[in-house]
Scaffold this active site. Structure first.
Site, PDB file in Angstrom:
ATOM      1  N   GLY A  49      -9.739  -7.541  -0.047  1.00 61.01           N
ATOM      2  CA  GLY A  49      -9.060  -8.734  -0.538  1.00 61.01           C
ATOM      3  C   GLY A  49      -7.589  -8.619  -0.207  1.00 61.01           C
ATOM      4  O   GLY A  49      -7.090  -7.516   0.069  1.00 61.01           O
ATOM      5  N   GLN A  54       1.378  -9.915  -1.049  1.00 63.86           N
ATOM      6  CA  GLN A  54       1.285  -8.608  -0.390  1.00 63.86           C
ATOM      7  C   GLN A  54       1.813  -8.632   1.039  1.00 63.86           C
ATOM      8  O   GLN A  54       2.060  -7.570   1.628  1.00 63.86           O
ATOM      9  CB  GLN A  54      -0.163  -8.101  -0.381  1.00 63.86           C
ATOM     10  CG  GLN A  54      -0.702  -7.786  -1.772  1.00 63.86           C
ATOM     11  CD  GLN A  54      -2.110  -7.216  -1.677  1.00 63.86           C
ATOM     12  OE1 GLN A  54      -3.074  -7.971  -1.676  1.00 63.86           O
ATOM     13  NE2 GLN A  54      -2.220  -5.903  -1.603  1.00 63.86           N
ATOM     14  N   CYS A 102      -5.462  -0.175  -3.457  1.00 66.89           N
ATOM     15  CA  CYS A 102      -4.735  -1.409  -3.130  1.00 66.89           C
ATOM     16  C   CYS A 102      -3.946  -1.184  -1.849  1.00 66.89           C
ATOM     17  O   CYS A 102      -3.322  -0.129  -1.686  1.00 66.89           O
ATOM     18  CB  CYS A 102      -3.782  -1.748  -4.274  1.00 66.89           C
ATOM     19  SG  CYS A 102      -2.772  -3.205  -3.981  1.00 66.89           S
ATOM     20  N   LEU A 103      -3.966  -2.151  -0.945  1.00 63.60           N
ATOM     21  CA  LEU A 103      -3.212  -2.014   0.306  1.00 63.60           C
ATOM     22  C   LEU A 103      -1.712  -1.868   0.053  1.00 63.60           C
ATOM     23  O   LEU A 103      -1.001  -1.310   0.875  1.00 63.60           O
ATOM     24  CB  LEU A 103      -3.458  -3.236   1.203  1.00 63.60           C
ATOM     25  CG  LEU A 103      -4.876  -3.393   1.752  1.00 63.60           C
ATOM     26  CD1 LEU A 103      -4.986  -4.691   2.541  1.00 63.60           C
ATOM     27  CD2 LEU A 103      -5.271  -2.209   2.624  1.00 63.60           C
ATOM     28  N   HIS A 144      -8.446  -8.287  -9.512  1.00 71.77           N
ATOM     29  CA  HIS A 144      -7.391  -7.535  -8.822  1.00 71.77           C
ATOM     30  C   HIS A 144      -6.429  -8.498  -8.109  1.00 71.77           C
ATOM     31  O   HIS A 144      -5.205  -8.352  -8.207  1.00 71.77           O
ATOM     32  CB  HIS A 144      -8.051  -6.569  -7.819  1.00 71.77           C
ATOM     33  CG  HIS A 144      -7.091  -5.716  -7.046  1.00 71.77           C
ATOM     34  ND1 HIS A 144      -7.030  -4.343  -7.189  1.00 71.77           N
ATOM     35  CD2 HIS A 144      -6.160  -6.043  -6.104  1.00 71.77           C
ATOM     36  CE1 HIS A 144      -6.086  -3.879  -6.377  1.00 71.77           C
ATOM     37  NE2 HIS A 144      -5.554  -4.883  -5.701  1.00 71.77           N
ATOM     38  N   GLU A 145      -6.995  -9.502  -7.416  1.00 73.05           N
ATOM     39  CA  GLU A 145      -6.150 -10.424  -6.640  1.00 73.05           C
ATOM     40  C   GLU A 145      -5.394 -11.390  -7.554  1.00 73.05           C
ATOM     41  O   GLU A 145      -4.222 -11.701  -7.305  1.00 73.05           O
ATOM     42  CB  GLU A 145      -6.994 -11.188  -5.612  1.00 73.05           C
ATOM     43  CG  GLU A 145      -7.771 -10.304  -4.623  1.00 73.05           C
ATOM     44  CD  GLU A 145      -6.935  -9.251  -3.925  1.00 73.05           C
ATOM     45  OE1 GLU A 145      -5.722  -9.448  -3.745  1.00 73.05           O
ATOM     46  OE2 GLU A 145      -7.509  -8.195  -3.562  1.00 73.05           O
ATOM     47  N   HIS A 148      -2.406  -9.711  -8.771  1.00 73.48           N
ATOM     48  CA  HIS A 148      -1.297  -9.751  -7.801  1.00 73.48           C
ATOM     49  C   HIS A 148      -0.509 -11.051  -7.942  1.00 73.48           C
ATOM     50  O   HIS A 148       0.721 -11.055  -7.903  1.00 73.48           O
ATOM     51  CB  HIS A 148      -1.835  -9.688  -6.357  1.00 73.48           C
ATOM     52  CG  HIS A 148      -2.041  -8.295  -5.851  1.00 73.48           C
ATOM     53  ND1 HIS A 148      -1.041  -7.353  -5.782  1.00 73.48           N
ATOM     54  CD2 HIS A 148      -3.143  -7.691  -5.346  1.00 73.48           C
ATOM     55  CE1 HIS A 148      -1.519  -6.228  -5.276  1.00 73.48           C
ATOM     56  NE2 HIS A 148      -2.798  -6.403  -5.006  1.00 73.48           N
TER      57      HIS A 148
HETATM   58 ZN    ZN Z   1      -4.058  -5.009  -4.293  1.00 74.05          ZN
END
Ligand code: ZN
Length: 170
Positions: A49, A54, A102-103, A144-145, A148
């Site tokens: 995702g 991000q 997480c990226l 999670h998204e 963000h």
């Molecule tokens: Zn993330």
């Protein structure tokens, strides 16, 4: 298409609420290009995702999709999905715990409790209102998204800090 750089953990854009998207721009070509760019970036960085902040875009958009991701070998495949101005409703009290990463925080992973089920209300890439009932790994991605887009990282959701480990896949 140029792949945008991922913003780092200390970038303020990851710690503030993203701006809602004006529905009237969704069908405009610059916005559709932005959506394609988010999808390309998610695939390029091998995420399951990706939320717009991000990659430095301060807008309420996230994309997700899973196809045999090495970070989550147990996860079921999930088709590509794009959500604009998403909102989670009716999260279940029942939780599930899974190691998450997480990226934006590539070096760390940790066990994160998430609601097992929820309903997501959002606009799709054509600007149509959608309602998605999700469970398990997909519900986890949605949480999670959406976190963000509200300015929160998964590390803030960790209850047992002893589960924080260095990631082997970055
Ligand atoms: Zn993330």
């Amino acid at each position: 298409m140029d792949i945008p750089k991922l913003v780092r953990l200390d970038d303020p854009i990851l710690h503030r609420r993203s701006k809602p998207v004006d529905v009237s721009v969704i069908r405009q070509s610059w916005f559709q290009t932005e959506l394609e760019m988010l999808i390309s970036a998610m695939r390029h960085y091998r995420g399951v995702g990706l939320a717009a902040p991000q990659v430095g875009i301060n807008r309420q958009i996230f994309v997700c999709g899973v196809n045999k991701n090495p970070r989550y070998p147990e996860a079921e495949d999930i088709p590509l999905q794009v959500y604009i101005n998403p909102e989670i409703k009716d999260p279940s009290g029942e939780e599930t715990i899974l190691q998450e990463g997480c990226l934006s925080v590539p070096t760390l992973r940790a066990d994160v409790p998430r609601s097992l089920k929820l309903t997501l209300f959002a606009l799709d890439r054509d600007g149509q209102a959608v309602r998605v009932r999700a469970e398990g790994f997909l519900a986890r991605i949605f949480q999670h998204e959406c976190d963000h887009l509200a300015g929160h990282l998964f590390l803030e959701r960790v209850r047992d800090l002893s589960t924080v480990t260095r990631s082997r896949i970055s």
